[in-house]
Design a protein around this motif. Sequence first.
Motif, short mmCIF file in Angstrom:
data_model
loop_
_atom_site.label_atom_id
_atom_site.label_comp_id
_atom_site.label_asym_id
_atom_site.label_seq_id
_atom_site.Cartn_x
_atom_site.Cartn_y
_atom_site.Cartn_z
N UNK A 176 0.66 -0.79 0.19
CA UNK A 176 0.02 0.27 0.33
C UNK A 176 1.00 1.33 -0.05
N UNK A 177 1.89 0.85 0.52
CA UNK A 177 3.26 2.25 0.28
C UNK A 177 4.09 2.40 -0.73
N UNK A 178 3.98 1.27 -1.07
CA UNK A 178 5.37 1.37 -2.17
C UNK A 178 5.43 2.82 -2.88
N UNK A 179 4.48 3.31 -3.34
CA UNK A 179 4.74 4.39 -4.37
C UNK A 179 5.60 5.77 -3.63
N UNK A 180 5.33 5.69 -2.10
CA UNK A 180 6.45 6.69 -0.86
C UNK A 180 7.37 5.79 -0.92
N UNK A 181 6.98 4.21 -0.22
CA UNK A 181 9.03 4.13 -0.60
C UNK A 181 9.75 3.93 -1.62
N UNK A 182 9.29 3.79 -2.83
CA UNK A 182 10.48 3.91 -4.11
C UNK A 182 10.85 5.18 -4.59
N UNK A 183 9.27 6.01 -4.04
CA UNK A 183 10.13 7.50 -3.77
C UNK A 183 11.55 8.24 -2.98
N UNK A 184 11.20 7.42 -1.81
CA UNK A 184 11.67 7.51 -0.73
C UNK A 184 13.47 6.85 -0.66
N UNK A 238 23.88 9.63 -12.07
CA UNK A 238 22.89 9.03 -13.47
C UNK A 238 22.94 7.54 -13.45
N UNK A 239 23.35 6.99 -13.44
CA UNK A 239 23.13 5.88 -13.57
C UNK A 239 22.11 4.68 -11.64
N UNK A 240 22.52 5.23 -10.94
CA UNK A 240 21.84 4.92 -9.82
C UNK A 240 20.42 5.10 -9.67
N UNK A 241 19.82 6.49 -10.15
CA UNK A 241 18.80 7.63 -10.33
C UNK A 241 18.00 7.00 -11.36
N UNK A 242 18.19 6.32 -12.51
CA UNK A 242 17.50 5.61 -13.41
C UNK A 242 17.65 3.83 -13.81
N UNK A 243 18.22 3.25 -12.71
CA UNK A 243 18.13 2.06 -11.92
C UNK A 243 16.90 1.66 -11.13
N UNK A 248 11.21 1.35 -9.93
CA UNK A 248 9.46 1.61 -9.98
C UNK A 248 8.71 1.40 -11.00
N UNK A 249 9.31 1.40 -12.00
CA UNK A 249 8.36 1.12 -13.43
C UNK A 249 8.12 -0.29 -13.97
N UNK A 258 1.48 4.25 -11.95
CA UNK A 258 1.90 3.71 -13.50
C UNK A 258 0.93 3.27 -14.71
N UNK A 259 0.15 3.11 -14.32
CA UNK A 259 -0.89 3.32 -15.52
C UNK A 259 -2.12 4.36 -16.08
#
Length: 270
Positions: A176-184, A238-243, A248-249, A258-259
Amino acid sequence: MRKAAGSWLTWTLPILTIGALLVAWQVATASGSISPTQFPTMTDTMEALAREVRTGRIWPAVGATMLGWAIGMVITIVLGLLVGTALAFSAFAQRSAAPVIEIFKAIPAIAILPIVILLAGSTLPMKVFLIFFAAFWPFVIQVIYGVRSMDPIVLDTARALGVRGVRRFLTVSIPSASPYLVTGMRIASAQALILSIVAELVGGAPGIGRNILLAQNTGVEAYPTMYAYIIVAGVLGVLLTGAFFLMEKKVMHWHESQRNIRDSNKAGAA
Protein backbone atom coordinates in the motif's frame (compact mmCIF):
# COMPACT_ATOMS: atom_id res chain seq x y z
CA MET A 1 4.77 7.38 -37.12
CA ARG A 2 4.45 9.79 -34.20
CA LYS A 3 5.29 6.98 -31.76
CA ALA A 4 8.51 6.16 -33.66
CA ALA A 5 9.46 9.84 -33.82
CA GLY A 6 8.83 10.28 -30.10
CA SER A 7 10.93 7.22 -29.25
CA TRP A 8 13.74 8.46 -31.51
CA LEU A 9 13.73 11.88 -29.84
CA THR A 10 13.70 10.33 -26.36
CA TRP A 11 17.00 8.58 -27.00
CA THR A 12 18.63 11.03 -29.41
CA LEU A 13 18.12 14.38 -27.66
CA PRO A 14 20.09 13.45 -24.49
CA ILE A 15 22.96 12.09 -26.61
CA LEU A 16 23.04 15.24 -28.75
CA THR A 17 22.92 17.42 -25.62
CA ILE A 18 25.85 15.58 -24.05
CA GLY A 19 27.78 15.79 -27.32
CA ALA A 20 27.17 19.54 -27.56
CA LEU A 21 28.36 20.04 -23.98
CA LEU A 22 31.53 18.07 -24.64
CA VAL A 23 32.26 20.10 -27.78
CA ALA A 24 31.63 23.36 -25.90
CA TRP A 25 33.97 22.17 -23.12
CA GLN A 26 36.74 21.40 -25.63
CA VAL A 27 36.33 24.69 -27.49
CA ALA A 28 36.29 26.78 -24.30
CA THR A 29 39.44 25.16 -22.87
CA ALA A 30 41.44 24.67 -26.08
CA SER A 31 40.85 28.27 -27.17
CA GLY A 32 42.24 29.62 -23.91
CA SER A 33 38.95 31.15 -22.75
CA ILE A 34 39.41 29.08 -19.59
CA SER A 35 42.85 28.52 -18.15
CA PRO A 36 44.00 24.88 -18.45
CA THR A 37 45.49 25.17 -14.95
CA GLN A 38 41.94 25.55 -13.67
CA PHE A 39 40.01 23.38 -16.10
CA PRO A 40 41.71 20.81 -18.36
CA THR A 41 40.54 20.17 -21.90
CA MET A 42 37.89 17.57 -22.59
CA THR A 43 40.32 15.42 -24.58
CA ASP A 44 42.92 15.44 -21.78
CA THR A 45 40.25 14.48 -19.26
CA MET A 46 38.95 11.64 -21.43
CA GLU A 47 42.51 10.42 -21.98
CA ALA A 48 43.04 10.41 -18.22
CA LEU A 49 39.77 8.51 -17.74
CA ALA A 50 40.79 5.94 -20.36
CA ARG A 51 44.18 5.56 -18.66
CA GLU A 52 42.56 4.95 -15.27
CA VAL A 53 40.28 2.33 -16.82
CA ARG A 54 43.13 0.70 -18.76
CA THR A 55 45.43 0.44 -15.74
CA GLY A 56 42.58 -0.77 -13.53
CA ARG A 57 43.06 1.91 -10.88
CA ILE A 58 39.49 3.09 -11.23
CA TRP A 59 37.76 -0.15 -10.28
CA PRO A 60 38.88 -0.45 -6.63
CA ALA A 61 37.78 3.17 -6.11
CA VAL A 62 34.37 2.58 -7.69
CA GLY A 63 33.99 -0.65 -5.73
CA ALA A 64 34.81 1.04 -2.41
CA THR A 65 32.34 3.85 -3.08
CA MET A 66 29.57 1.47 -4.12
CA LEU A 67 30.22 -0.85 -1.16
CA GLY A 68 29.66 2.01 1.28
CA TRP A 69 26.59 3.11 -0.69
CA ALA A 70 25.11 -0.40 -0.73
CA ILE A 71 25.62 -1.13 2.98
CA GLY A 72 24.30 2.29 3.96
CA MET A 73 21.23 1.85 1.74
CA VAL A 74 20.43 -1.61 3.13
CA ILE A 75 20.63 -0.37 6.72
CA THR A 76 18.59 2.73 5.86
CA ILE A 77 15.83 0.79 4.11
CA VAL A 78 15.52 -1.96 6.73
CA LEU A 79 15.51 0.33 9.77
CA GLY A 80 13.45 2.95 7.93
CA LEU A 81 10.72 0.44 7.13
CA LEU A 82 10.60 -0.89 10.68
CA VAL A 83 10.73 2.48 12.46
CA GLY A 84 8.51 4.32 9.96
CA THR A 85 5.80 1.64 10.03
CA ALA A 86 5.81 1.49 13.82
CA LEU A 87 5.47 5.28 14.07
CA ALA A 88 2.74 5.40 11.42
CA PHE A 89 0.53 2.99 13.38
CA SER A 90 0.91 4.91 16.64
CA ALA A 91 -0.21 8.53 16.68
CA PHE A 92 1.37 9.09 20.13
CA ALA A 93 4.72 7.64 19.02
CA GLN A 94 4.65 9.72 15.85
CA ARG A 95 3.97 12.96 17.75
CA SER A 96 6.74 12.12 20.20
CA ALA A 97 9.27 11.28 17.50
CA ALA A 98 8.42 14.12 15.10
CA PRO A 99 10.58 16.78 16.84
CA VAL A 100 13.53 14.38 16.98
CA ILE A 101 13.20 13.52 13.29
CA GLU A 102 12.95 17.19 12.29
CA ILE A 103 15.98 18.16 14.38
CA PHE A 104 18.23 15.38 13.06
CA LYS A 105 16.96 15.87 9.49
CA ALA A 106 18.11 19.50 9.66
CA ILE A 107 21.66 18.61 10.74
CA PRO A 108 24.01 18.34 7.73
CA ALA A 109 25.80 15.00 7.85
CA ILE A 110 29.07 16.73 6.98
CA ALA A 111 28.79 18.67 10.28
CA ILE A 112 29.23 15.51 12.34
CA LEU A 113 32.05 14.17 10.15
CA PRO A 114 34.88 15.28 12.52
CA ILE A 115 33.21 13.46 15.42
CA VAL A 116 32.67 10.29 13.37
CA ILE A 117 36.27 10.33 12.12
CA LEU A 118 37.49 10.77 15.70
CA LEU A 119 35.47 7.74 16.83
CA ALA A 120 35.75 5.43 13.81
CA GLY A 121 38.69 6.77 11.80
CA SER A 122 38.87 6.84 7.99
CA THR A 123 37.14 3.49 7.67
CA LEU A 124 34.16 1.86 6.00
CA PRO A 125 32.04 2.05 9.21
CA MET A 126 32.63 5.82 9.28
CA LYS A 127 31.39 6.12 5.73
CA VAL A 128 28.38 3.84 6.32
CA PHE A 129 27.32 5.79 9.41
CA LEU A 130 27.42 9.10 7.55
CA ILE A 131 25.39 7.62 4.69
CA PHE A 132 22.84 6.22 7.12
CA PHE A 133 22.61 9.50 9.03
CA ALA A 134 21.91 11.48 5.87
CA ALA A 135 19.56 9.03 4.14
CA PHE A 136 17.55 7.65 7.06
CA TRP A 137 15.52 10.74 7.98
CA PRO A 138 14.00 11.57 4.57
CA PHE A 139 13.32 7.88 3.98
CA VAL A 140 11.57 7.29 7.29
CA ILE A 141 9.36 10.32 6.65
CA GLN A 142 8.31 8.84 3.30
CA VAL A 143 7.54 5.52 5.02
CA ILE A 144 5.34 7.26 7.61
CA TYR A 145 3.42 9.17 4.94
CA GLY A 146 3.06 6.04 2.83
CA VAL A 147 1.70 3.84 5.60
CA ARG A 148 -0.62 6.57 6.89
CA SER A 149 -2.03 7.03 3.37
CA MET A 150 -3.19 3.42 3.33
CA ASP A 151 -6.88 2.97 2.52
CA PRO A 152 -8.76 2.40 5.83
CA ILE A 153 -10.96 -0.19 4.10
CA VAL A 154 -7.86 -2.24 3.24
CA LEU A 155 -6.66 -2.03 6.83
CA ASP A 156 -10.06 -2.96 8.25
CA THR A 157 -10.32 -5.90 5.84
CA ALA A 158 -6.90 -7.16 6.91
CA ARG A 159 -7.93 -6.97 10.57
CA ALA A 160 -11.21 -8.74 9.87
CA LEU A 161 -9.33 -11.56 8.11
CA GLY A 162 -6.92 -11.87 11.00
CA VAL A 163 -3.91 -10.62 9.05
CA ARG A 164 -1.58 -9.25 11.72
CA GLY A 165 2.03 -8.79 12.68
CA VAL A 166 4.74 -9.55 10.15
CA ARG A 167 2.23 -10.89 7.63
CA ARG A 168 0.27 -7.61 7.62
CA PHE A 169 3.52 -5.67 7.38
CA LEU A 170 4.67 -7.62 4.30
CA THR A 171 1.35 -8.16 2.48
CA VAL A 172 -0.63 -5.01 3.35
CA SER A 173 1.51 -2.15 4.65
CA ILE A 174 4.44 -2.42 2.22
CA PRO A 175 2.39 -2.82 -1.00
CA SER A 176 0.00 0.00 0.00
CA ALA A 177 2.85 2.39 0.79
CA SER A 178 5.03 1.31 -2.16
CA PRO A 179 4.77 4.57 -4.19
CA TYR A 180 6.09 6.53 -1.21
CA LEU A 181 8.72 3.88 -0.48
CA VAL A 182 10.13 3.94 -4.02
CA THR A 183 10.31 7.73 -3.94
CA GLY A 184 12.02 7.57 -0.56
CA MET A 185 14.54 5.03 -1.85
CA ARG A 186 15.35 7.26 -4.82
CA ILE A 187 15.94 10.24 -2.52
CA ALA A 188 17.96 8.13 -0.10
CA SER A 189 20.05 6.73 -2.96
CA ALA A 190 21.14 10.19 -4.06
CA GLN A 191 21.93 11.19 -0.48
CA ALA A 192 23.87 7.97 0.07
CA LEU A 193 26.07 8.44 -3.01
CA ILE A 194 26.80 12.08 -2.13
CA LEU A 195 27.79 11.21 1.45
CA SER A 196 29.84 8.22 0.33
CA ILE A 197 31.98 10.46 -1.89
CA VAL A 198 32.10 13.30 0.67
CA ALA A 199 33.28 10.87 3.37
CA GLU A 200 36.06 9.77 1.03
CA LEU A 201 36.92 13.30 -0.06
CA VAL A 202 36.99 14.86 3.40
CA GLY A 203 37.40 11.86 5.67
CA GLY A 204 40.01 10.03 3.59
CA ALA A 205 38.16 6.72 3.26
CA PRO A 206 39.04 4.67 0.15
CA GLY A 207 36.95 5.40 -2.95
CA ILE A 208 36.29 7.89 -5.72
CA GLY A 209 36.39 10.87 -3.35
CA ARG A 210 39.86 10.07 -2.05
CA ASN A 211 41.15 9.63 -5.61
CA ILE A 212 39.77 13.07 -6.47
CA LEU A 213 41.58 14.53 -3.45
CA LEU A 214 44.86 12.75 -4.26
CA ALA A 215 44.76 14.00 -7.85
CA GLN A 216 44.10 17.55 -6.66
CA ASN A 217 47.01 17.43 -4.21
CA THR A 218 49.37 16.01 -6.86
CA GLY A 219 49.32 19.24 -8.86
CA VAL A 220 48.10 20.79 -12.09
CA GLU A 221 49.37 17.91 -14.21
CA ALA A 222 46.94 15.56 -12.43
CA TYR A 223 43.90 17.80 -12.88
CA PRO A 224 42.64 15.76 -15.87
CA THR A 225 42.59 12.70 -13.60
CA MET A 226 40.74 14.65 -10.93
CA TYR A 227 38.04 15.71 -13.41
CA ALA A 228 37.90 12.17 -14.79
CA TYR A 229 36.90 10.87 -11.35
CA ILE A 230 34.39 13.69 -10.98
CA ILE A 231 32.80 12.53 -14.25
CA VAL A 232 32.73 8.96 -12.93
CA ALA A 233 30.91 10.16 -9.81
CA GLY A 234 28.34 11.94 -11.98
CA VAL A 235 27.85 8.89 -14.20
CA LEU A 236 27.29 6.72 -11.11
CA GLY A 237 24.63 9.14 -9.89
CA VAL A 238 22.82 9.04 -13.24
CA LEU A 239 23.00 5.24 -13.40
CA LEU A 240 21.66 4.78 -9.87
CA THR A 241 18.81 7.23 -10.45
CA GLY A 242 17.95 5.52 -13.72
CA ALA A 243 18.05 2.11 -12.02
CA PHE A 244 15.54 3.24 -9.41
CA PHE A 245 13.26 4.68 -12.09
CA LEU A 246 13.37 1.35 -13.94
CA MET A 247 12.73 -0.52 -10.70
CA GLU A 248 9.73 1.69 -10.02
CA LYS A 249 8.41 1.04 -13.52
CA LYS A 250 8.83 -2.75 -13.23
CA VAL A 251 7.84 -3.30 -9.61
CA MET A 252 4.99 -0.78 -9.62
CA HIS A 253 3.50 -1.75 -13.00
CA TRP A 254 0.27 -2.72 -11.23
CA HIS A 255 -0.15 0.63 -9.47
CA GLU A 256 -2.51 3.35 -10.65
CA SER A 257 0.31 5.89 -10.99
CA GLN A 258 2.15 3.72 -13.52
CA ARG A 259 -1.05 2.92 -15.40
CA ASN A 260 -1.73 6.66 -15.72
CA ILE A 261 1.77 7.22 -17.10
CA ARG A 262 1.32 4.44 -19.66
CA ASP A 263 -2.08 5.79 -20.70
CA SER A 264 -0.60 9.30 -21.05
CA ASN A 265 2.27 7.99 -23.21
CA LYS A 266 -0.15 6.08 -25.44
CA ALA A 267 -2.33 9.17 -25.84
CA GLY A 268 0.72 11.27 -26.74
CA ALA A 269 1.89 8.73 -29.31
CA ALA A 270 -1.51 8.40 -30.95
